[in-house]
Write an enzyme that holds these catalytic residues in place. Structure first.
Site, PDB file in Angstrom:
ATOM      1  N   LYS A 193       0.839  -1.205   0.000  1.00 10.32           N
ATOM      2  CA  LYS A 193       0.000   0.000   0.000  1.00 10.32           C
ATOM      3  C   LYS A 193       0.871   1.251   0.000  1.00 10.32           C
ATOM      4  O   LYS A 193       2.089   1.157   0.240  1.00 10.32           O
ATOM      5  CB  LYS A 193      -0.913  -0.028   1.223  1.00 10.32           C
ATOM      6  CG  LYS A 193      -0.166  -0.007   2.549  1.00 10.32           C
ATOM      7  CD  LYS A 193      -1.076  -0.393   3.719  1.00 10.32           C
ATOM      8  CE  LYS A 193      -0.301  -0.340   5.026  1.00 10.32           C
ATOM      9  NZ  LYS A 193      -1.072  -0.930   6.141  1.00 10.32           N
ATOM     10  N   ARG A 201     -11.099  -0.466  13.748  1.00  8.60           N
ATOM     11  CA  ARG A 201     -10.709   0.360  12.606  1.00  8.60           C
ATOM     12  C   ARG A 201     -11.416  -0.145  11.353  1.00  8.60           C
ATOM     13  O   ARG A 201     -12.264   0.523  10.810  1.00  8.60           O
ATOM     14  CB  ARG A 201      -9.182   0.338  12.453  1.00  8.60           C
ATOM     15  CG  ARG A 201      -8.648   1.393  11.543  1.00  8.60           C
ATOM     16  CD  ARG A 201      -7.137   1.362  11.445  1.00  8.60           C
ATOM     17  NE  ARG A 201      -6.632   0.162  10.792  1.00  8.60           N
ATOM     18  CZ  ARG A 201      -5.369   0.018  10.382  1.00  8.60           C
ATOM     19  NH1 ARG A 201      -4.486   0.988  10.561  1.00  8.60           N
ATOM     20  NH2 ARG A 201      -4.969  -1.106   9.807  1.00  8.60           N
ATOM     21  N   TYR A 206      17.183  30.121   8.741  1.00  7.71           N
ATOM     22  CA  TYR A 206      16.002  30.867   9.199  1.00  7.71           C
ATOM     23  C   TYR A 206      15.959  30.966  10.719  1.00  7.71           C
ATOM     24  O   TYR A 206      16.216  29.979  11.427  1.00  7.71           O
ATOM     25  CB  TYR A 206      14.726  30.153   8.759  1.00  7.71           C
ATOM     26  CG  TYR A 206      14.340  30.364   7.314  1.00  7.71           C
ATOM     27  CD1 TYR A 206      14.131  31.637   6.795  1.00  7.71           C
ATOM     28  CD2 TYR A 206      14.150  29.269   6.478  1.00  7.71           C
ATOM     29  CE1 TYR A 206      13.757  31.804   5.464  1.00  7.71           C
ATOM     30  CE2 TYR A 206      13.774  29.432   5.153  1.00  7.71           C
ATOM     31  CZ  TYR A 206      13.579  30.703   4.655  1.00  7.71           C
ATOM     32  OH  TYR A 206      13.197  30.870   3.359  1.00  7.71           O
ATOM     33  N   MET A 223      12.603  24.538   3.047  1.00 10.18           N
ATOM     34  CA  MET A 223      11.791  23.759   2.107  1.00 10.18           C
ATOM     35  C   MET A 223      12.653  22.898   1.180  1.00 10.18           C
ATOM     36  O   MET A 223      12.351  21.730   0.943  1.00 10.18           O
ATOM     37  CB  MET A 223      10.910  24.699   1.284  1.00 10.18           C
ATOM     38  CG  MET A 223       9.936  23.969   0.382  1.00 10.18           C
ATOM     39  SD  MET A 223       9.011  25.064  -0.685  1.00 10.18           S
ATOM     40  CE  MET A 223       8.000  25.940   0.508  1.00 10.18           C
TER      41      MET A 223
HETATM   42  C1  PLP Z   1      -0.389  -1.931   6.806  1.00  8.56           C
HETATM   43  C2  PLP Z   1      -1.043  -3.214   7.131  1.00  8.56           C
HETATM   44  C3  PLP Z   1      -0.297  -4.400   7.169  1.00  8.56           C
HETATM   45  C4  PLP Z   1       1.209  -4.416   7.126  1.00  8.56           C
HETATM   46  O1  PLP Z   1       1.678  -4.031   8.395  1.00  8.56           O
HETATM   47  P1  PLP Z   1       3.228  -3.897   8.738  1.00  8.56           P
HETATM   48  O2  PLP Z   1       3.243  -3.493  10.163  1.00  8.56           O
HETATM   49  O3  PLP Z   1       3.746  -2.811   7.833  1.00  8.56           O
HETATM   50  O4  PLP Z   1       3.886  -5.193   8.479  1.00  8.56           O
HETATM   51  C5  PLP Z   1      -0.994  -5.596   7.320  1.00  8.56           C
HETATM   52  N1  PLP Z   1      -2.344  -5.615   7.465  1.00  8.56           N
HETATM   53  C6  PLP Z   1      -3.088  -4.469   7.457  1.00  8.56           C
HETATM   54  C7  PLP Z   1      -4.551  -4.568   7.624  1.00  8.56           C
HETATM   55  C8  PLP Z   1      -2.466  -3.243   7.299  1.00  8.56           C
HETATM   56  O5  PLP Z   1      -3.199  -2.123   7.327  1.00  8.56           O
END
Ligand code: PLP
Length: 345
Positions: free
Chosen positions: A33, A128, A242, A290
């Site tokens: 992701k 969640r 800055y 920046m």
């Molecule tokens: C991001 C995520 C993972 C991976 O988790 P890591 O801690 O990066 O290994 C697995 N399952 C779900 C549902 C996630 O949101």
């Protein structure tokens, strides 16, 4: 070259997947992701498919396209956010597998794409994503008849193996899924390290693949080198950057480096991080701007043309610690201006 160089070690990425896979007796998927945790979903998925991964997870359906391009037609791409309104065509065209999170999503999926593969996400305590026990109890029978490919849930405290939440969630997940005969997945990186009772039929590591904690034995995957634009002498009593936050206590040499908070080098690193020229530590002086950093290179024997921010001495978690965040955030904030270069496998 005016921009920084982000080197992505695909050999280390593949080795991390293989090492996590070797810790379990079950299938190891890969979470890609957020554009492969900022490193490029396409190249990450291609590398891990070659290493042997057969299933990938993305957060939203839109992310599936780059993963399909990288990993090809023969892998499963699962979507944590499930089947959202407007996603039907994408799910169908890209052959995605939504992890259905609610009764609404179950109905939407069965109506829009009958017979299309899906999984179910269950909430074992994190509150969640996923169905809670009461909702699941109402649809479990119908859903299981339609042969989900996976029942999954996610641990809230897996970075702390001693946290009592882990056992509570394991028990709840078992209560929700024992006897269903459907393949199950509970563990991300942290869950893999907690041992076999958390593994079930499939694990889903993310951060450990990319070299981050809690997989302490991971090989570093990211190296970041930033070019020096100019170097100047600064007298004792002069200030740098800055807000005049740093005053030179003695004469020094300050290098101005081409990267800043627009490139993911958060302002929280102001006056507190160290860069490296070979073995020589070079402290950042003054605020992160920046597009620029000002770094003390007085100790360097020769004038540096580039300085390193992420390397074998200072990994993503070290830098994240200094910035008051976690490796996950640091990686996914790495900027778009860096020239990305890959090495291996
Ligand atoms: C991001 C995520 C993972 C991976 O988790 P890591 O801690 O990066 O290994 C697995 N399952 C779900 C549902 C996630 O949101």
């Amino acid at each position: 070259m005016g921009s920084g160089h982000l080197t992505i070690d695909l050999g280390a990425l593949a080795a991390n997947w293989t090492a996590l896979d070797a810790k379990t007796a079950c299938e190891t998927a890969a979470v890609v992701k957020a554009n492969g945790y900022g490193l490029g979903a396409d190249r990450v998925a291609r590398t891990l498919a070659r290493a042997g991964a057969r299933r990938f997870f993305v957060a939203v359906a839109e992310e599936g396209s780059a993963v399909r391009d990288g990993a090809g037609p023969n892998v499963d791409i699962c979507v944590f956010s499930g089947h959202m309104p407007g996603d039907t065509e994408m799910i169908s065209d890209l052959g995605l597998v939504p992890m259905l999170n609610s009764l609404d999503q179950v109905l939407r999926h069965f109506e829009a794409l009958p017979g299309h593969p899906f999984g179910i996400q269950l909430d074992s305590g994190m509150n969640r994503l996923g169905m809670e026990m009461s909702e699941w109890a109402a649809v479990a029978e119908i859903a299981i008849e339609q042969r989900p490919v996976l029942l999954m849930s996610h641990l809230a405290c897996a970075d702390d193996p001693d946290h009592p939440m882990n056992a509570r969630q394991l028990a709840e997940f078992r209560r929700m899924t024992d006897g269903t005969g459907v393949p199950r997945s509970l563990a991300a990186t942290g869950g893999i390290l907690m041992g076999p009772e958390f593994h079930f039929e499939m694990t889903r590591p993310g951060i450990g693949l990319y070299g981050g904690l809690p997989f302490a034995d991971a090989r570093p995957v990211v190296h970041l080198d930033l070019p020096v634009i100019q170097v100047r002498d600064v007298e004792a009593g002069e200030t740098v950057g800055y807000g005049n936050t740093w005053t030179a206590p003695a004469p020094c040499r300050i290098a101005t480096v081409a990267a800043g908070y627009a490139d993911g080098i958060t302002r929280h690193l102001s006056d507190s991080v160290t860069m490296w020229h070979g073995d020589t530590p070079c402290p950042l002086r003054g605020r992160v701007s920046m597009d620029l950093l000002t770094v003390d290179v007085t100790a360097c024997e020769e004038e540096p043309t580039a300085l390193s921010l992420l390397n074998h001495r200072q990994g993503v978690d070290d830098l994240a610690d200094i910035a008051g965040t976690i490796g996950y955030e640091l990686l996914t904030q790495l900027g778009h201006r860096y020239a990305r270069r890959t090495t291996g496998p």
